[in-house]
Design a protein around this motif. Structure first.
Motif, PDB file in Angstrom:
ATOM      1  N   MET A   1       0.822  -1.204   0.000  1.00  0.00           N
ATOM      2  CA  MET A   1       0.000   0.000   0.000  1.00  0.00           C
ATOM      3  C   MET A   1       0.859   1.259   0.000  1.00  0.00           C
ATOM      4  SD  MET A   1      -3.204  -0.841  -0.179  1.00  0.00           S
ATOM      5  CE  MET A   1      -2.704  -2.244  -1.208  1.00  0.00           C
ATOM      6  N   ALA A   2       1.957   1.242   0.762  1.00  0.00           N
ATOM      7  CA  ALA A   2       2.852   2.406   0.795  1.00  0.00           C
ATOM      8  C   ALA A   2       3.479   2.651  -0.569  1.00  0.00           C
ATOM      9  CB  ALA A   2       3.934   2.192   1.855  1.00  0.00           C
ATOM     10  N   LEU A   3       3.905   1.591  -1.247  1.00  0.00           N
ATOM     11  CA  LEU A   3       4.501   1.732  -2.575  1.00  0.00           C
ATOM     12  C   LEU A   3       3.483   2.255  -3.585  1.00  0.00           C
ATOM     13  CD1 LEU A   3       6.717  -1.501  -2.812  1.00  0.00           C
ATOM     14  CD2 LEU A   3       7.502   0.868  -2.571  1.00  0.00           C
ATOM     15  N   LEU A   4       2.263   1.710  -3.544  1.00  0.00           N
ATOM     16  CA  LEU A   4       1.229   2.179  -4.463  1.00  0.00           C
ATOM     17  C   LEU A   4       0.917   3.647  -4.241  1.00  0.00           C
ATOM     18  CD1 LEU A   4      -1.292  -0.823  -4.456  1.00  0.00           C
ATOM     19  CD2 LEU A   4       0.171  -0.090  -6.336  1.00  0.00           C
ATOM     20  N   TYR A   5       0.864   4.049  -2.987  1.00  0.00           N
ATOM     21  CA  TYR A   5       0.533   5.435  -2.664  1.00  0.00           C
ATOM     22  C   TYR A   5       1.663   6.385  -3.059  1.00  0.00           C
ATOM     23  CZ  TYR A   5      -0.997   9.517   0.016  1.00  0.00           C
ATOM     24  OH  TYR A   5      -1.390  10.780   0.391  1.00  0.00           O
ATOM     25  N   LEU A  30      -6.238   5.231   0.067  1.00  0.00           N
ATOM     26  CA  LEU A  30      -6.746   5.699   1.358  1.00  0.00           C
ATOM     27  C   LEU A  30      -8.163   5.192   1.615  1.00  0.00           C
ATOM     28  CD1 LEU A  30      -5.460   9.400   1.372  1.00  0.00           C
ATOM     29  CD2 LEU A  30      -4.548   7.462   2.664  1.00  0.00           C
ATOM     30  N   ILE A  31      -9.017   5.215   0.583  1.00  0.00           N
ATOM     31  CA  ILE A  31     -10.382   4.704   0.759  1.00  0.00           C
ATOM     32  C   ILE A  31     -10.358   3.205   1.027  1.00  0.00           C
ATOM     33  CG2 ILE A  31     -12.594   4.322  -0.412  1.00  0.00           C
ATOM     34  CD1 ILE A  31     -12.158   6.953  -1.871  1.00  0.00           C
ATOM     35  N   PHE A  32      -9.479   2.490   0.323  1.00  0.00           N
ATOM     36  CA  PHE A  32      -9.405   1.042   0.517  1.00  0.00           C
ATOM     37  C   PHE A  32      -8.963   0.695   1.929  1.00  0.00           C
ATOM     38  CE2 PHE A  32      -6.613  -2.744   0.454  1.00  0.00           C
ATOM     39  CZ  PHE A  32      -7.597  -3.696   0.313  1.00  0.00           C
ATOM     40  N   MET A  85     -10.599  -1.741   7.292  1.00  0.00           N
ATOM     41  CA  MET A  85     -10.843  -1.824   8.726  1.00  0.00           C
ATOM     42  C   MET A  85     -12.236  -2.375   9.006  1.00  0.00           C
ATOM     43  SD  MET A  85      -8.063  -1.007  10.174  1.00  0.00           S
ATOM     44  CE  MET A  85      -8.759  -1.185  11.798  1.00  0.00           C
ATOM     45  N   VAL A  86     -13.222  -1.958   8.206  1.00  0.00           N
ATOM     46  CA  VAL A  86     -14.581  -2.478   8.373  1.00  0.00           C
ATOM     47  C   VAL A  86     -14.625  -3.945   7.960  1.00  0.00           C
ATOM     48  CG1 VAL A  86     -17.013  -2.087   7.849  1.00  0.00           C
ATOM     49  CG2 VAL A  86     -15.423  -0.163   7.853  1.00  0.00           C
ATOM     50  N   VAL A  87     -13.906  -4.294   6.902  1.00  0.00           N
ATOM     51  CA  VAL A  87     -13.849  -5.682   6.444  1.00  0.00           C
ATOM     52  C   VAL A  87     -13.218  -6.575   7.508  1.00  0.00           C
ATOM     53  CG1 VAL A  87     -12.788  -7.226   4.748  1.00  0.00           C
ATOM     54  CG2 VAL A  87     -13.841  -5.093   3.995  1.00  0.00           C
ATOM     55  N   VAL A 112      -9.009 -12.588   3.733  1.00  0.00           N
ATOM     56  CA  VAL A 112      -9.788 -11.355   3.602  1.00  0.00           C
ATOM     57  C   VAL A 112      -8.916 -10.219   3.094  1.00  0.00           C
ATOM     58  CG1 VAL A 112     -10.869  -9.534   4.975  1.00  0.00           C
ATOM     59  CG2 VAL A 112     -11.613 -11.891   5.250  1.00  0.00           C
ATOM     60  N   VAL A 113      -7.693 -10.098   3.617  1.00  0.00           N
ATOM     61  CA  VAL A 113      -6.793  -9.018   3.192  1.00  0.00           C
ATOM     62  C   VAL A 113      -6.426  -9.177   1.722  1.00  0.00           C
ATOM     63  CG1 VAL A 113      -4.529  -7.966   3.537  1.00  0.00           C
ATOM     64  CG2 VAL A 113      -5.897  -8.655   5.518  1.00  0.00           C
ATOM     65  N   VAL A 114      -6.006 -10.382   1.330  1.00  0.00           N
ATOM     66  CA  VAL A 114      -5.613 -10.628  -0.065  1.00  0.00           C
ATOM     67  C   VAL A 114      -6.830 -10.509  -0.979  1.00  0.00           C
ATOM     68  CG1 VAL A 114      -4.669 -12.336  -1.663  1.00  0.00           C
ATOM     69  CG2 VAL A 114      -3.677 -12.087   0.607  1.00  0.00           C
ATOM     70  N   GLY A 115      -7.948 -11.120  -0.595  1.00  0.00           N
ATOM     71  CA  GLY A 115      -9.146 -11.052  -1.416  1.00  0.00           C
ATOM     72  C   GLY A 115      -9.652  -9.635  -1.578  1.00  0.00           C
ATOM     73  N   ALA A 116      -9.654  -8.872  -0.482  1.00  0.00           N
ATOM     74  CA  ALA A 116     -10.102  -7.482  -0.557  1.00  0.00           C
ATOM     75  C   ALA A 116      -9.199  -6.660  -1.467  1.00  0.00           C
ATOM     76  CB  ALA A 116     -10.130  -6.873   0.840  1.00  0.00           C
ATOM     77  N   THR A 117      -7.898  -6.900  -1.403  1.00  0.00           N
ATOM     78  CA  THR A 117      -6.959  -6.172  -2.260  1.00  0.00           C
ATOM     79  C   THR A 117      -7.216  -6.479  -3.725  1.00  0.00           C
ATOM     80  OG1 THR A 117      -5.283  -6.277  -0.512  1.00  0.00           O
ATOM     81  CG2 THR A 117      -4.522  -5.731  -2.718  1.00  0.00           C
ATOM     82  N   LEU A 118      -7.410  -7.752  -4.048  1.00  0.00           N
ATOM     83  CA  LEU A 118      -7.676  -8.138  -5.440  1.00  0.00           C
ATOM     84  C   LEU A 118      -8.980  -7.534  -5.945  1.00  0.00           C
ATOM     85  CD1 LEU A 118      -6.618 -11.907  -5.375  1.00  0.00           C
ATOM     86  CD2 LEU A 118      -5.380  -9.999  -6.401  1.00  0.00           C
TER      87      LEU A 118
END
Length: 361
Positions: A30-34, A46-48, A53-55, A281-287
């Motif tokens: 996330m830091a690299l993408l930002y 930032l929105i993701f 956190m809710v996910v 959840v983290v990997v799936g949410a990112t994809l």
């Protein structure tokens, strides 16, 4: 075989190790993408992080209990409004919600302290409702949590003296530079580790046992109400952090900020694709977030609305057909790595072949 010993075999250390194995690559990505992306990419990141956190909160409750919840966007709204009210300057509040109680009008805390207060308030609101929801299952639980969402939304939209009603609550101080990113990444890492610690704890194991068959779980001594209530309150706190981050990102709040469509739909898709594990959840949410952003840009390019919703619905359908248990199912990344190492040590023909070669069977 001698049972393994050492600190790494205690559930706390195992959970911390697994949580870090998920949190560190995620925060670096996330830091690299930002830092290397455009302004649009920075906003998406930032929105993701806010949604994540809710996910994570939903994973703690739904992922472990198997009970669908629509209430976590309501927790997000409570956390966002509480953090805003605690961080706004008294002069700004006096012009918008002059009729609010003095302890709200005079409060002016830092973002960190406001977020902690938001967590406490959200958990306090969640606890009494949790006693009711913890006793429900299936369709009844889903409908009850949906009703809770609409109750919270209606209260926020009509509590004019505190929330400014249907009008926008503005004047929230925004962070400059990359400050909000670091706050978001820090909270995300904490959320991932907390979710993993809960999953591996005794209460988490009990709750996972109830997801398969609550009657059997009760028969062997699992306190279903206690397990679900604990997950419900903890997940509400994580969702509150998402609301506080969202508030800081937007710089203003209105009831429509937390409207049912599309936030609830997107978050539920993230959880369903991710499955029952924290790392899944983290990997799936990112994809899903990456695919969703591609669909949005394609939709804008062809000037046709509805592409994003159709795409998310397609992802949801394909997941239910081909991977109903989620991306990783019930497995965590570190558990999959451990299984892979064991299989590689056993060789391509499996453990039975190894026993035969040693002169066993």
């Amino acid at each position: 075989m001698t049972p393994p010993t050492g600190l790494s075999e205690f559930w706390v250390f195992r959970a911390l190790r697994g949580g870090l194995l998920t949190a560190i690559p995620f925060t670096v990505l996330m830091a690299l993408l930002y830092l290397t992306g455009s302004v649009r990419t920075q906003q998406v990141v930032l929105i993701f992080i806010t949604y994540l956190m809710v996910v994570l909160g939903l994973q703690v409750f739904t992922g472990n209990s198997g009970v669908i919840s629509f209430a976590h966007v309501a927790f997000m709204a409570i956390g966002g409004y509480t953090a805003a009210l605690m961080s706004l300057s008294p002069s700004t509040k006096a012009t918008q919600i002059g009729g609010a109680p003095s302890f709200i009008l005079n409060a002016h805390y830092s973002f960190f302290v406001s977020t902690l207060i938001a967590i406490a308030v959200t958990c306090a609101v969640a606890a009494p409702f949790g006693f009711v929801f913890a006793r429900l299952s299936g369709t009844a639980a889903a409908i009850a949590t949906l009703a809770f969402y609409f109750i919270v939304y209606t209260v926020i939209a009509n509590w004019t003296s505190v929330t400014h009603g249907t009008f926008t609550l503005y004047g929230i101080e925004s962070y400059s530079g990359n400050t909000l990113l670091w706050w978001g990444l820090a909270w995300s890492a904490v959320g991932i580790i907390v979710a993993r610690l809960f999953r591996e704890s005794g209460i988490g194991l009990s709750l996972r046992a109830t997801s398969s068959d609550d009657l059997v779980a009760r028969a062997v001594g699992v306190d279903l109400t206690r397990a679900r209530l604990s997950a419900w309150v903890l997940s509400a706190g994580l969702a509150a952090v998402g609301g506080a981050l969202y508030m800081k990102f937007l710089g203003s709040l209105a009831p429509t900020t937390f409207s049912f469509d599309p936030i609830v739909i997107v978050i539920l898709v993230l959880v369903i694709v991710g499955g029952r594990s924290v790392s899944g959840v983290v990997v799936g949410a990112t994809l899903v977030a990456v695919i969703d952003e591609i669909l949005k840009r394609f939709e804008s390019h062809i000037d046709r609305s509805g592409v994003e919703i159709v795409g998310l619905a397609t992802i949801f359908t394909l997941t239910m057909v081909f991977r109903s248990s989620g991306l990783f199912g019930r497995w965590e990344i570190d558990e999959l790595f451990a299984r892979g190492r064991r299989r590689s040590k056993q060789g391509p023909r499996g453990p039975e072949a190894a026993v035969v070669e040693e002169g066993g069977v």
